[in-house]
Design an enzyme around this catalytic site. Structure first.
Site, PDB file in Angstrom:
ATOM      1  N   GLU A 188       0.844  -1.197   0.000  1.00  0.00           N
ATOM      2  CA  GLU A 188       0.000   0.000   0.000  1.00  0.00           C
ATOM      3  C   GLU A 188       0.873   1.238   0.000  1.00  0.00           C
ATOM      4  O   GLU A 188       2.044   1.177   0.360  1.00  0.00           O
ATOM      5  CB  GLU A 188      -0.832   0.047   1.301  1.00  0.00           C
ATOM      6  CG  GLU A 188      -1.795  -1.073   1.444  1.00  0.00           C
ATOM      7  CD  GLU A 188      -2.183  -1.281   2.908  1.00  0.00           C
ATOM      8  OE1 GLU A 188      -1.812  -0.444   3.754  1.00  0.00           O
ATOM      9  OE2 GLU A 188      -2.842  -2.282   3.192  1.00  0.00           O
ATOM     10  N   LYS A 211       2.273   4.542   1.588  1.00  0.00           N
ATOM     11  CA  LYS A 211       2.394   5.061   2.950  1.00  0.00           C
ATOM     12  C   LYS A 211       2.075   6.551   2.881  1.00  0.00           C
ATOM     13  O   LYS A 211       2.887   7.368   2.446  1.00  0.00           O
ATOM     14  CB  LYS A 211       3.797   4.833   3.517  1.00  0.00           C
ATOM     15  CG  LYS A 211       3.874   5.263   4.984  1.00  0.00           C
ATOM     16  CD  LYS A 211       5.088   4.692   5.666  1.00  0.00           C
ATOM     17  CE  LYS A 211       5.043   4.824   7.173  1.00  0.00           C
ATOM     18  NZ  LYS A 211       4.611   6.080   7.702  1.00  0.00           N
ATOM     19  N   ASP A 259       1.361  10.313   3.817  1.00  0.00           N
ATOM     20  CA  ASP A 259       1.998  11.216   4.768  1.00  0.00           C
ATOM     21  C   ASP A 259       0.961  12.207   5.280  1.00  0.00           C
ATOM     22  O   ASP A 259       0.805  13.302   4.758  1.00  0.00           O
ATOM     23  CB  ASP A 259       3.146  11.945   4.078  1.00  0.00           C
ATOM     24  CG  ASP A 259       4.122  12.504   5.083  1.00  0.00           C
ATOM     25  OD1 ASP A 259       3.920  12.289   6.290  1.00  0.00           O
ATOM     26  OD2 ASP A 259       5.079  13.170   4.667  1.00  0.00           O
ATOM     27  N   TYR A 261      -7.924   8.254   3.055  1.00  0.00           N
ATOM     28  CA  TYR A 261      -7.708   6.930   2.454  1.00  0.00           C
ATOM     29  C   TYR A 261      -7.695   5.867   3.544  1.00  0.00           C
ATOM     30  O   TYR A 261      -7.010   6.023   4.553  1.00  0.00           O
ATOM     31  CB  TYR A 261      -6.383   6.898   1.699  1.00  0.00           C
ATOM     32  CG  TYR A 261      -6.462   7.669   0.410  1.00  0.00           C
ATOM     33  CD1 TYR A 261      -6.861   7.044  -0.771  1.00  0.00           C
ATOM     34  CD2 TYR A 261      -6.188   9.028   0.376  1.00  0.00           C
ATOM     35  CE1 TYR A 261      -6.967   7.757  -1.947  1.00  0.00           C
ATOM     36  CE2 TYR A 261      -6.293   9.751  -0.803  1.00  0.00           C
ATOM     37  CZ  TYR A 261      -6.680   9.102  -1.963  1.00  0.00           C
ATOM     38  OH  TYR A 261      -6.803   9.806  -3.124  1.00  0.00           O
ATOM     39  N   LYS A 311      10.699   3.298   3.026  1.00  0.00           N
ATOM     40  CA  LYS A 311      10.578   4.750   2.851  1.00  0.00           C
ATOM     41  C   LYS A 311      11.389   5.216   1.654  1.00  0.00           C
ATOM     42  O   LYS A 311      12.548   4.817   1.476  1.00  0.00           O
ATOM     43  CB  LYS A 311      11.115   5.447   4.097  1.00  0.00           C
ATOM     44  CG  LYS A 311      10.272   5.166   5.324  1.00  0.00           C
ATOM     45  CD  LYS A 311       9.406   6.340   5.639  1.00  0.00           C
ATOM     46  CE  LYS A 311       9.414   6.594   7.111  1.00  0.00           C
ATOM     47  NZ  LYS A 311       9.001   7.908   7.469  1.00  0.00           N
ATOM     48  N   CYS A 350      24.334  45.995   4.841  1.00  0.00           N
ATOM     49  CA  CYS A 350      22.900  45.706   4.820  1.00  0.00           C
ATOM     50  C   CYS A 350      22.311  46.078   3.454  1.00  0.00           C
ATOM     51  O   CYS A 350      22.503  47.205   2.994  1.00  0.00           O
ATOM     52  CB  CYS A 350      22.195  46.502   5.919  1.00  0.00           C
ATOM     53  SG  CYS A 350      20.411  46.320   5.858  1.00  0.00           S
ATOM     54  N   CYS A 355      19.878  49.206   4.056  1.00  0.00           N
ATOM     55  CA  CYS A 355      20.238  50.555   4.516  1.00  0.00           C
ATOM     56  C   CYS A 355      21.742  50.806   4.461  1.00  0.00           C
ATOM     57  O   CYS A 355      22.203  51.839   4.949  1.00  0.00           O
ATOM     58  CB  CYS A 355      19.700  50.783   5.935  1.00  0.00           C
ATOM     59  SG  CYS A 355      20.517  49.757   7.167  1.00  0.00           S
ATOM     60  N   CYS A 357      22.047  43.502  10.843  1.00  0.00           N
ATOM     61  CA  CYS A 357      22.212  44.939  10.630  1.00  0.00           C
ATOM     62  C   CYS A 357      21.976  45.625  11.971  1.00  0.00           C
ATOM     63  O   CYS A 357      20.906  45.497  12.550  1.00  0.00           O
ATOM     64  CB  CYS A 357      21.206  45.417   9.592  1.00  0.00           C
ATOM     65  SG  CYS A 357      21.072  47.203   9.567  1.00  0.00           S
ATOM     66  N   CYS A 396      16.828  51.056   9.799  1.00  0.00           N
ATOM     67  CA  CYS A 396      16.774  50.076   8.707  1.00  0.00           C
ATOM     68  C   CYS A 396      15.293  49.745   8.439  1.00  0.00           C
ATOM     69  O   CYS A 396      14.583  49.307   9.351  1.00  0.00           O
ATOM     70  CB  CYS A 396      17.562  48.849   9.150  1.00  0.00           C
ATOM     71  SG  CYS A 396      17.525  47.508   7.987  1.00  0.00           S
TER      72      CYS A 396
HETATM   73  S1  IVH Z   1      -0.570   0.367   8.898  1.00  0.00           S
HETATM   74  C1  IVH Z   1       0.499  -2.125  12.361  1.00  0.00           C
HETATM   75  N1  IVH Z   1      -0.709   1.371   6.497  1.00  0.00           N
HETATM   76  O1  IVH Z   1       2.120   5.208   9.219  1.00  0.00           O
HETATM   77  C2  IVH Z   1       0.228  -1.305  11.198  1.00  0.00           C
HETATM   78  N2  IVH Z   1      -0.003   2.792   8.246  1.00  0.00           N
HETATM   79  O2  IVH Z   1       4.152   3.996  11.135  1.00  0.00           O
HETATM   80  C3  IVH Z   1      -0.093   0.093  11.528  1.00  0.00           C
HETATM   81  N3  IVH Z   1       0.481   5.098   7.525  1.00  0.00           N
HETATM   82  O3  IVH Z   1       0.562   6.034  12.171  1.00  0.00           O
HETATM   83  C4  IVH Z   1      -0.222   1.048  10.453  1.00  0.00           C
HETATM   84  N4  IVH Z   1      -0.007   4.816   5.409  1.00  0.00           N
HETATM   85  O4  IVH Z   1      -0.508   6.929  10.123  1.00  0.00           O
HETATM   86  C5  IVH Z   1      -0.410   1.614   7.783  1.00  0.00           C
HETATM   87  N5  IVH Z   1      -0.895   2.128   4.298  1.00  0.00           N
HETATM   88  C6  IVH Z   1      -0.613   2.360   5.578  1.00  0.00           C
HETATM   89  C7  IVH Z   1      -0.195   3.635   6.011  1.00  0.00           C
HETATM   90  C8  IVH Z   1       0.114   3.801   7.371  1.00  0.00           C
HETATM   91  C9  IVH Z   1       0.399   5.681   6.322  1.00  0.00           C
HETATM   92  C10 IVH Z   1       0.915   5.769   8.768  1.00  0.00           C
HETATM   93  C11 IVH Z   1      -0.040   5.642   9.898  1.00  0.00           C
HETATM   94  C12 IVH Z   1       0.736   5.169  11.097  1.00  0.00           C
HETATM   95  C13 IVH Z   1       2.145   5.180  10.614  1.00  0.00           C
HETATM   96  C14 IVH Z   1       2.793   3.868  11.050  1.00  0.00           C
END
Ligand code: IVH
Length: 683
Positions: free
Chosen positions: A113, A115, A117, A223, A312, A406, A409, A424, A430
């Protein structure tokens, strides 16, 4: 129309609008125009107004928000909200797979999936209806933000399907799409408010707003990436996510079931290529073992599940040319170098400038004109230069040296020992520093002169009408009327026209006049004496009672005052040693500002209208800010207390006060008074 027809009509409109909401916000496939949608929504709103009994709690009109939450309730998570182990390397991802294979010793599949942010959220659905939305908090307990979550259009208020469990929790992430983020910051910039550093902070800040109608305007998205519950349709993650999608929850299309780690790696690369085009921020890929049974078998380390990991991505980088370095002089005189770049797209925005922090950091990079540089967007608004590709440097390129004077001035710059900032020193002349001082002087907590915000001070300085705080009190109606300037916003590049029309000018002059009533302790704070904050000013004012006494006190007298240290004392002495400051103070006094205070309010309280009475102040007031109300209480001999007890004399209630406070006051038999009552009390 009879009642039954009306009810049917409202039901039909509700269902239709919910369907269009889903098409637009979850599927991203609208079937009707925005205008048509708004027309239907208005029609429903009108009907709900006339027949509130028939309004459904899941009506799409509820999405506009309105509920005010004073303090979010803390809720213990039914299932703790865990976090994930991270890795940045593919080799570690292989190791993760080896561990899984070894432990399970049988076939297994992964779900990959995005991740996201953003901010994690747990959405509880009871009998298909959204009943609660809770933030992650510390993982064990979080904040109940249901009223705010209900305004997010991709979170269904109601699910329609036969196979929905009695109760389940959808776990997901609330994100702010790039487009909304940019718009929000543009708006903030125009209002001179601090900007959000990144979409994650903006999402998190939005979710914590107390007024849900403001949240509704932030255009957040949600999501879902997990389903928890006792009677879920499947014993595996992917299949349940598919179900959740069918129920109406928004599950990303970039979710894949993979049978091998090679397929996982392939997905990781596929998404890395798509990342720059995604409309929201992601920082990696989450890989989870699909079967719940196998998840259980793998279990947890002390911190993380052994059945999931997040890979990551590195921060998104861009490569471009360094065209020049500009120098900004801040309100305090600090000079900051900023790299001017050939525009380049990074993480959803066009980058034209990068932060260089200070002279040392700039020289460390040994920058030359036209250098090829790599830039990265971190947590900051302005991206940074992470590397210079010196192999591409032009042969006779000139090194970029930090300026010595500066840029505003021409005063030679200085630098204190042990500090990295060049500044400055001419704070009195200024222009940005003059502006900073005046902005501080007029600010809400100081003299509270409204109407001079949004670039108006700048216009007055440029027109040479003011060059210090005392000049404000010499401003004349004729000088201001008709002034005009078009300002281009540095951040948004939008142009705005600042004009001084009759009404504005009258407001400004009125506010300046009223500021003459502001208490001495705030005048003292407003002078902008270095290091002297609000509390310090209060202490000095209450101790010495007049500016004259402070001015003629020695360093020893000053540090003898509780909470006044060497730094403040030194700065106060230096301030009054400067003849220009003495002249400003003299003019302010002549203008009629409060330069002394009555004998300590508490000592002198007897005989004042509120003497001996204690007040709890709550809510928002019409005529005064909450701080002003509190000050008035003290000035009139009363006492402010923070919470209600049997000893409290009055609860002074403004707008939007929470119902619990009122209830408690009633229980304790404490009179609840309005702003108007209060005004009468103090005459
Ligand atoms: S699963 C045990 N799936 O990442 C599994 N987390 O480090 C728990 N996050 O606080 C989380 N996308 O806010 C999961 N596809 C995803 C995610 C996700 C973002 C965030 C989530 C969590 C942090 C975990």
């Amino acid at each position: 129309m009879d009642k039954k027809q009306v009810q049917e009509n409202m039901h039909k409109l509700t269902t239709e609008l919910n369907r269009h909401n889903y098409n637009y916000y979850v599927l991203d496939k609208p079937e009707i125009s925005d205008i048509e949608f708004d027309r239907m929504l208005k029609e429903l709103e009108e009907l709900e107004k006339q027949h509130p009994d028939f309004a459904s709690p899941d009506s799409p009109t509820q999405r506009v928000g309105g509920a005010i939450t004073k303090k979010f309730d803390t809720v213990i998570h039914k299932y703790p909200m865990l976090s994930l182990g991270n890795t940045y390397s593919k080799a570690e991802l292989e190791d993760f797979d080896k561990r899984v294979r070894k432990t399970l010793g049988e076939d297994y599949a992964y779900v990959c999936e995005l991740k996201f942010d953003g901010v994690a959220i747990g959405l509880t659905y009871t009998k298909g209806r959204l009943t609660r939305a809770v933030t992650r908090g510390d993982g064990v307990q979080g904040d109940d933000v249901t009223a705010n979550a209900r305004t997010i259009r991709s979170i269904p208020l109601n699910l329609h399907s036969k196979d929905i469990p009695q109760e389940f929790e959808a776990r997901g992430e609330i994100v702010m799409p790039h487009k909304s983020f940019i718009r929000l910051n543009e708006e903030k910039q125009l209002n001179n408010e601090p900007l959000f550093a990144n979409p994650r902070n903006a999402a998190s800040g939005s979710l914590k707003l107390q007024d849900s109608s403001l949240v509704a305007r932030r255009n957040l998205d949600c999501y879902v990436y997990g389903i928890l519950g006792e009677d879920l349709p499947f014993a595996s993650h992917f299949e349940n996510l598919e179900k959740a999608r069918q129920w109406g929850l928004k599950v990303s299309d970039l979710t894949r079931k993979c049978d091998t780690i090679e397929q996982v790696m392939h997905f990781v690369e596929e998404v890395e290529n798509k990342r720059p085009q995604l409309p929201y921020d992601i920082d990696g890929i989450v890989i989870k073992v699909n079967s719940y049974h196998q998840q259980e078998h793998l279990g947890f380390t002390s911190k993380f599940p052994r059945w999931a990991i997040s890979y990551k991505y590195k921060a998104e980088q861009g490569i471009t040319k360094l065209l020049d370095v500009h120098y900004q002089v801040g309100r305090t005189g600090a000079v900051t170098p900023v790299a001017i770049l050939q525009p380049v797209a990074v993480a959803g925005t066009i980058v034209k400038r990068a932060s260089l922090y200070n002279a040392d950091k700039m020289h460390e990079m040994d920058l030359h004109y036209n250098d090829t540089v790599y830039i990265e967007k971190g947590g900051e608004i302005i991206p940074k230069i992470v590397e210079v590709d010196t192999s591409l440097r032009e042969q006779h390129a000139h090194r970029i040296e930090f300026i010595s004077h500066c840029p505003q001035c021409e005063t030679p710059l200085e630098r204190n020992d042990g500090e990295a900032v060049n500044y400055c020193p001419d704070s009195a002349h200024c222009p940005p520093q003059i502006q900073g001082k005046i902005e501080h002087f007029i600010s809400r907590r100081a003299m509270n002169i409204e109407g001079l915000g949004e670039g108006r001070i700048e216009v007055l300085i440029q027109n040479k009408l003011i060059s210090n705080i005392a000049d404000l009190y010499d401003l004349q109606y004729e000088q201001l009327l008709g002034l005009e300037k078009i300002i281009t916003d540095e951040f948004t590049e939008k142009q705005k026209k600042i004009s001084f029309r009759e009404k504005t000018v009258n407001n400004i002059l009125g506010a300046i006049e009223s500021s003459k009533k502001v208490s001495f302790e705030r005048v003292l704070f407003a002078l902008g004496i270095r290091f002297l904050g609000e509390t310090g000013a209060k202490k000095l004012a209450r101790h010495f009672l007049s500016l004259q006494a402070i001015q003629s006190s020695s360093y020893e007298d000053l540090i003898a005052v509780p909470e006044i240290g060497e730094r403040i004392a030194g700065s106060v002495i230096a301030y009054f040693n400067d003849p220009e400051n003495l002249e400003i103070v003299r003019r302010l006094k002549d203008a009629g500002l409060q330069m002394e205070t009555q004998k300590s309010v508490t000592e002198n309280a007897a005989g004042l209208p509120l003497s001996g009475k204690s007040f709890v102040v709550s809510g928002v007031f019409e005529k005064f800010s909450r701080n002003q109300v509190k000050e008035l209480i003290e000035q009139n001999g009363g006492k402010n207390v923070s919470s209600l007890s049997s000893k409290t004399d009055y609860l002074l209630a403004g707008d939007k006060m929470g119902p619990e406070k009122k209830k408690k006051a009633e229980e304790l038999n404490i009179p609840v008074i309005s702003e108007e009552d209060f005004e009468k009390m103090i005459g």
